[in-house]
Design a protein around this motif. Structure first.
Motif, PDB file in Angstrom:
ATOM      1  N   ASP A  70       0.805  -1.095   0.235  1.00 50.07           N
ATOM      2  CA  ASP A  70      -0.079   0.216  -0.391  1.00 50.07           C
ATOM      3  C   ASP A  70       0.673   1.817  -0.030  1.00 50.07           C
ATOM      4  O   ASP A  70       0.289   2.343   0.398  1.00 50.07           O
ATOM      5  N   VAL A  71       1.812   1.029  -1.032  1.00 47.74           N
ATOM      6  CA  VAL A  71       2.594   2.518  -0.911  1.00 47.74           C
ATOM      7  C   VAL A  71       3.083   2.411  -2.602  1.00 47.74           C
ATOM      8  O   VAL A  71       3.585   1.703  -3.483  1.00 47.74           O
ATOM      9  N   LEU A  72       2.581   4.217  -2.720  1.00 44.78           N
ATOM     10  CA  LEU A  72       3.384   4.261  -3.982  1.00 44.78           C
ATOM     11  C   LEU A  72       5.275   4.846  -3.973  1.00 44.78           C
ATOM     12  O   LEU A  72       5.154   6.097  -2.780  1.00 44.78           O
ATOM     13  N   GLU A  73       5.940   4.372  -5.057  1.00 47.06           N
ATOM     14  CA  GLU A  73       7.044   5.551  -4.581  1.00 47.06           C
ATOM     15  C   GLU A  73       8.047   5.514  -5.805  1.00 47.06           C
ATOM     16  O   GLU A  73       7.217   4.783  -7.310  1.00 47.06           O
ATOM     17  N   VAL A  74       8.274   6.439  -6.151  1.00 47.42           N
ATOM     18  CA  VAL A  74       8.652   6.711  -7.523  1.00 47.42           C
ATOM     19  C   VAL A  74       9.743   7.662  -7.576  1.00 47.42           C
ATOM     20  O   VAL A  74      10.413   8.806  -6.235  1.00 47.42           O
ATOM     21  N   TYR A  75      10.842   6.890  -7.934  1.00 45.65           N
ATOM     22  CA  TYR A  75      12.356   7.699  -7.778  1.00 45.65           C
ATOM     23  C   TYR A  75      12.428   8.044  -9.313  1.00 45.65           C
ATOM     24  O   TYR A  75      12.321   7.575 -10.382  1.00 45.65           O
ATOM     25  N   VAL A  76      13.484   9.324  -9.107  1.00 46.76           N
ATOM     26  CA  VAL A  76      13.525  10.541 -10.247  1.00 46.76           C
ATOM     27  C   VAL A  76      15.047  10.077  -9.661  1.00 46.76           C
ATOM     28  O   VAL A  76      15.309  11.434  -8.984  1.00 46.76           O
ATOM     29  N   THR A  77      16.162   9.658 -10.672  1.00 48.44           N
ATOM     30  CA  THR A  77      17.384   9.626 -10.755  1.00 48.44           C
ATOM     31  C   THR A  77      18.099   9.456 -12.616  1.00 48.44           C
ATOM     32  O   THR A  77      17.961   9.369 -13.302  1.00 48.44           O
ATOM     33  N   ASP A  78      19.139  10.748 -12.120  1.00 50.47           N
ATOM     34  CA  ASP A  78      19.841  11.030 -13.269  1.00 50.47           C
ATOM     35  C   ASP A  78      21.323  10.625 -12.741  1.00 50.47           C
ATOM     36  O   ASP A  78      21.994  10.685 -11.305  1.00 50.47           O
ATOM     37  N   GLN A  79      22.360  10.989 -13.765  1.00 48.22           N
ATOM     38  CA  GLN A  79      23.714  10.361 -12.514  1.00 48.22           C
ATOM     39  C   GLN A  79      24.130  12.206 -13.738  1.00 48.22           C
ATOM     40  O   GLN A  79      25.588  11.986 -14.137  1.00 48.22           O
ATOM     41  N   GLY A  80      23.517  13.095 -12.966  1.00 48.02           N
ATOM     42  CA  GLY A  80      24.660  14.121 -14.032  1.00 48.02           C
ATOM     43  C   GLY A  80      25.659  14.518 -12.988  1.00 48.02           C
ATOM     44  O   GLY A  80      26.320  14.293 -12.052  1.00 48.02           O
ATOM     45  N   LYS A  81      25.939  16.060 -12.892  1.00 46.22           N
ATOM     46  CA  LYS A  81      26.647  17.003 -11.624  1.00 46.22           C
ATOM     47  C   LYS A  81      26.459  16.848 -10.270  1.00 46.22           C
ATOM     48  O   LYS A  81      27.431  16.643  -9.988  1.00 46.22           O
ATOM     49  N   GLY A  82      24.833  16.541 -10.408  1.00 43.46           N
ATOM     50  CA  GLY A  82      24.470  16.673  -8.517  1.00 43.46           C
ATOM     51  C   GLY A  82      25.249  17.413  -8.237  1.00 43.46           C
ATOM     52  O   GLY A  82      25.990  19.103  -8.785  1.00 43.46           O
ATOM     53  N   PHE A  83      24.973  17.580  -6.811  1.00 44.87           N
ATOM     54  CA  PHE A  83      25.197  19.013  -5.973  1.00 44.87           C
ATOM     55  C   PHE A  83      25.036  19.059  -4.530  1.00 44.87           C
ATOM     56  O   PHE A  83      24.576  18.193  -3.731  1.00 44.87           O
ATOM     57  N   ASP A  84      25.577  19.691  -4.286  1.00 47.77           N
ATOM     58  CA  ASP A  84      25.800  19.967  -2.583  1.00 47.77           C
ATOM     59  C   ASP A  84      24.755  20.256  -1.698  1.00 47.77           C
ATOM     60  O   ASP A  84      24.784  21.197  -2.047  1.00 47.77           O
ATOM     61  N   LEU A  85      23.849  19.373  -1.110  1.00 45.63           N
ATOM     62  CA  LEU A  85      22.689  18.799   0.021  1.00 45.63           C
ATOM     63  C   LEU A  85      22.800  20.389   0.832  1.00 45.63           C
ATOM     64  O   LEU A  85      22.258  21.611   0.759  1.00 45.63           O
ATOM     65  N   SER A  86      23.818  21.038   1.134  1.00 49.23           N
ATOM     66  CA  SER A  86      24.750  21.569   2.229  1.00 49.23           C
ATOM     67  C   SER A  86      24.396  23.539   1.447  1.00 49.23           C
ATOM     68  O   SER A  86      24.332  23.967   2.306  1.00 49.23           O
ATOM     69  N   SER A  87      24.730  23.355   0.672  1.00 52.28           N
ATOM     70  CA  SER A  87      24.872  24.526  -0.267  1.00 52.28           C
ATOM     71  C   SER A  87      24.414  24.670  -1.384  1.00 52.28           C
ATOM     72  O   SER A  87      24.273  25.363  -2.334  1.00 52.28           O
ATOM     73  N   ILE A  88      23.347  24.423  -1.432  1.00 48.86           N
ATOM     74  CA  ILE A  88      22.074  24.428  -2.815  1.00 48.86           C
ATOM     75  C   ILE A  88      21.677  25.724  -2.698  1.00 48.86           C
ATOM     76  O   ILE A  88      21.763  26.874  -1.714  1.00 48.86           O
ATOM     77  N   PRO A  89      21.648  26.086  -4.260  1.00 48.24           N
ATOM     78  CA  PRO A  89      21.811  27.531  -4.469  1.00 48.24           C
ATOM     79  C   PRO A  89      20.195  27.861  -4.023  1.00 48.24           C
ATOM     80  O   PRO A  89      18.860  27.165  -4.903  1.00 48.24           O
ATOM     81  N   ALA A  90      20.019  29.281  -4.172  1.00 46.73           N
ATOM     82  CA  ALA A  90      18.816  29.541  -3.569  1.00 46.73           C
ATOM     83  C   ALA A  90      17.286  28.770  -4.464  1.00 46.73           C
ATOM     84  O   ALA A  90      16.511  28.509  -4.596  1.00 46.73           O
ATOM     85  N   ASP A  91      17.238  29.060  -6.677  1.00 43.67           N
ATOM     86  CA  ASP A  91      16.411  28.897  -6.885  1.00 43.67           C
ATOM     87  C   ASP A  91      16.131  27.017  -6.880  1.00 43.67           C
ATOM     88  O   ASP A  91      15.251  26.633  -6.805  1.00 43.67           O
ATOM     89  N   ARG A  92      17.250  26.484  -6.631  1.00 43.22           N
ATOM     90  CA  ARG A  92      16.996  24.943  -5.892  1.00 43.22           C
ATOM     91  C   ARG A  92      16.472  24.491  -4.874  1.00 43.22           C
ATOM     92  O   ARG A  92      15.251  23.638  -5.033  1.00 43.22           O
ATOM     93  N   LYS A  93      16.885  25.134  -3.913  1.00 46.96           N
ATOM     94  CA  LYS A  93      15.945  24.900  -2.880  1.00 46.96           C
ATOM     95  C   LYS A  93      14.596  25.515  -3.350  1.00 46.96           C
ATOM     96  O   LYS A  93      13.705  24.590  -2.867  1.00 46.96           O
ATOM     97  N   GLY A  94      14.333  26.364  -3.551  1.00 43.73           N
ATOM     98  CA  GLY A  94      12.630  26.826  -3.736  1.00 43.73           C
ATOM     99  C   GLY A  94      11.806  25.380  -4.563  1.00 43.73           C
ATOM    100  O   GLY A  94      10.784  25.538  -4.244  1.00 43.73           O
ATOM    101  N   ILE A  95      12.821  24.694  -5.385  1.00 50.07           N
ATOM    102  CA  ILE A  95      12.121  23.870  -6.388  1.00 50.07           C
ATOM    103  C   ILE A  95      11.304  22.704  -5.656  1.00 50.07           C
ATOM    104  O   ILE A  95      10.906  21.805  -5.723  1.00 50.07           O
ATOM    105  N   SER A  96      13.148  22.315  -4.758  1.00 54.43           N
ATOM    106  CA  SER A  96      13.289  21.106  -3.878  1.00 54.43           C
ATOM    107  C   SER A  96      11.660  21.466  -3.005  1.00 54.43           C
ATOM    108  O   SER A  96      11.159  20.477  -2.369  1.00 54.43           O
ATOM    109  N   GLU A  97      11.906  22.330  -2.538  1.00 52.32           N
ATOM    110  CA  GLU A  97      10.524  22.931  -1.318  1.00 52.32           C
ATOM    111  C   GLU A  97       9.443  22.529  -2.087  1.00 52.32           C
ATOM    112  O   GLU A  97       8.301  22.409  -1.036  1.00 52.32           O
TER     113      GLU A  97
END
Lengths: 368, 210
Positions: free
Chosen positions: A310-337
């Motif tokens: 009874d769980v739906l899980e969705v993974y979106v995976t890329d093997q690109g350049k990635g980023f440091d979660l502790s220093s997220i640029p403001a624009d990406r932070k907005g998206i993740s929020e």
């Protein structure tokens, strides 16, 4: 009734409706019509079989009409009319009815019943309607002396009846034409829709393929087009018209592929119907895909959907350049929020993992 | 040099793949139809046959089964655009050691052929999804319960493959060696081929439509 009127009509070459009208009119003159009818019946040895007779030209019919009118007035002038109003009213009514209801040469009433018949000729229609209205008005005037309160109502009713009889077939025909026009318009709209869809999808893809040198790219384009066309032709919901999460996510992935020209490998295990909660997962996954397409720099990404118990899980995976979660640029932070916000609103959770240089993975999870 | 034989009824695609692979492998022959393929593969006895799933006259399965009787050492890698899980699973059960989609990059395809040649199984993300689906909800039989279910580790490996990770990345994510990943995948392949119970329960009846 006994074929007398028909026989006389055949002999004279006029429509039997008019002969009957003449008999009916003469009945009002001390029953003269009835006497004549019976006499003619007795004098007729063989009944005339109804045959298609050649109608005389209208001039002769008019002549006969004038002669009959003359006869009527002659009878009237020698004082044989019991009641002038009655005679004239009955004459008008019976001839008017004959003019517009004769089935051998159909009038508006016949046309009203059976729209296949030809339109009634205009002068006859006009004359018949006028006679009818005139007769009814005379009748009602005579009666009106007794029932005066009803006169206004009667007038309105008669006018309406006259208009309905005169214009009924025309209105009916107009409505039918409108119906035909409407169904034709629907057909044309459907055709235009098909054309528009093919233009936006198949033709665009073919154009893209012609401009591509990379066979791999061509194969991807063609495969997506095939999937898309199949969905469109045979419907996207495989079971009872229920929209499935896997289908919706595949469509979302296709949109990202089209918008950003990056392949999305979709793998789904199990399935579940789209509802309010799963819809928010679809929306969040679309956002994660767009995000990966814009920022990851990867040349492809994966979308993995699993419905387990009874769980739906969705993974979106890329093997690109990635980023440091502790220093997220403001624009990406907005998206993740915003991704997180959508999911948490329906009681689910979102995890974002990213390692610089290795890629990013977004996990969306919601209970069913 | 590894001897490779190609079977695909799409000539254009076949010639493209042949051009890509001929630098790395010895392409011993190609066929556009099932009968020619069976006859020639028996004669050439290649190491690996790259075979299309959908073809007239019985498809890839007919070739795998036809060759398997006489040349059990020939290994098959299925290559298809097919989205039909049943067809792909049937192909694996008939004896193919892997399945990749035609959109695969040339280097990855070469890598997959080498892997199959070495006796490993090649699971593309899509095949991993199909296999997870096939085993989902399966009730273990009394005779051989191990064959009818995946271990949780095997499921973990398949899920990571389905998410697009290469074996190497799967190994690192799970803190195991590549060799162990390959063992898990081969074990899944063996279960798929030997078990006679997984009737793709999820597709047949267990779709969760609420």
């Amino acid at each position: 009734m006994a074929g007398v009127a028909g026989g006389i009509a055949d002999t004279l070459g006029v429509r039997d409706g008019y002969v009957r009208a003449a008999f009916i009119t003469l009945v009002t003159i001390w029953g003269l019509g009835l006497i004549l009818y019976l006499g003619a019946w007795l004098a007729t040895y063989e009944r005339v079989v109804d045959t298609e007779i050649e109608l005389v030209e209208s001039r002769r019919a008019i002549g006969l009409g004038v002669a009959f009118t003359g006869l009527l007035f002659l009878l009237g002038s020698i004082g044989l009319w019991p009641n002038p109003v009655l005679v004239i009213a009955v004459a008008a009514l019976s001839f008017g009815t004959a003019a517009i209801t004769d089935p051998s040469s159909p009038g508006p009433l016949v046309a009203l019943m059976n729209p296949d018949v030809e339109r009634v000729s205009r002068p006859r229609l006009l004359l018949g309607t006028l006679l009818l209205i005139g007769g009814i008005v005379m009748f009602s005037t005579a009666l009106g002396q007794v029932f005066e309160f009803g006169i206004v109502f009667l007038a309105v009713f008669l006018t309406g009846l006259g208009i309905a009889i005169a214009f009924g077939p025309w209105v009916r025909r107009l409505l039918m034409d409108l119906g035909e026009e409407r169904s034709e318009r629907i057909r044309q709209e459907e055709r235009a829709e098909v054309a528009a869809h093919l233009h936006d999808s198949v033709l665009q893809t073919l154009a893209l393929i012609q401009r591509t040198d990379d066979p791999q790219r061509m194969a991807i384009l063609a495969r997506h087009q095939e999937t898309e066309l199949r969905d469109w032709l045979y419907g996207t919901a495989p079971l009872d018209g229920v929209d499935l999460v896997s289908t919706a996510l595949k469509q979302a992935a296709t949109r990202v592929e089209e918008d950003f020209q990056i392949p999305v490998d979709v793998v789904s295990v199990g399935d579940v119907a789209v509802n309010e909660r799963t819809r928010s997962v679809i929306a969040a996954a679309s956002e994660a895909m767009v995000n990966a397409a814009k920022h990851s720099g990867a040349d492809r990404m994966s979308l993995f959907v699993e419905v387990d118990e009874d769980v739906l899980e969705v993974y979106v995976t890329d093997q690109g350049k990635g980023f440091d979660l502790s220093s997220i640029p403001a624009d990406r932070k907005g998206i993740s929020e915003s991704i997180r916000g959508r999911i948490e609103k329906v009681g689910g959770s979102a995890q974002i993992e990213s390692v610089p240089g290795e890629g990013t993975e977004v996990l969306l999870r919601v209970g069913l | 040099m590894t001897k490779v034989y190609l079977v695909d009824d799409h000539r254009l695609f076949l010639s493209g793949v042949k051009a890509e692979l001929s630098e790395v492998f010895r392409i011993v022959g190609t066929a556009y139809d099932v009968d020619t393929a069976i006859e020639e593969i028996r004669g050439y006895n290649p190491d690996v046959v790259l075979i299309d799933v959908h073809m007239p006259d019985g498809g890839g399965i007919a070739v795998v089964e036809g060759v398997g009787e006489t040349n059990p050492d020939v290994k098959f890698l299925a290559l298809s655009v097919s989205d039909q899980a049943e067809d792909v699973i049937a192909m694996i059960r008939a004896g193919a050691r892997g399945y990749v989609t035609k959109t695969i990059e040339p280097e990855e395809l070469a890598d997959a052929i080498r892997r199959v040649d070495a006796g490993d199984a090649v699971f593309s993300p899509r095949l991993a999804g199909f296999v997870l689906d096939a085993f989902a909800g399966a009730i273990p039989s009394d005779e051989d319960p191990e064959l009818d279910q995946l271990t949780s580790r095997e499921k973990d490996v398949l899920r990571l493959i389905a998410r697009g990770y290469a074996y190497k990345q799967v190994a690192r994510k799970l803190n195991i060696s590549i060799k162990t990943v390959e063992t898990h995948v081969s074990s899944v392949l063996r279960k798929l081929q030997l078990s006679n119970r997984h009737e793709l329960a999820r597709w047949a009846s267990k779709r969760r439509i609420v």
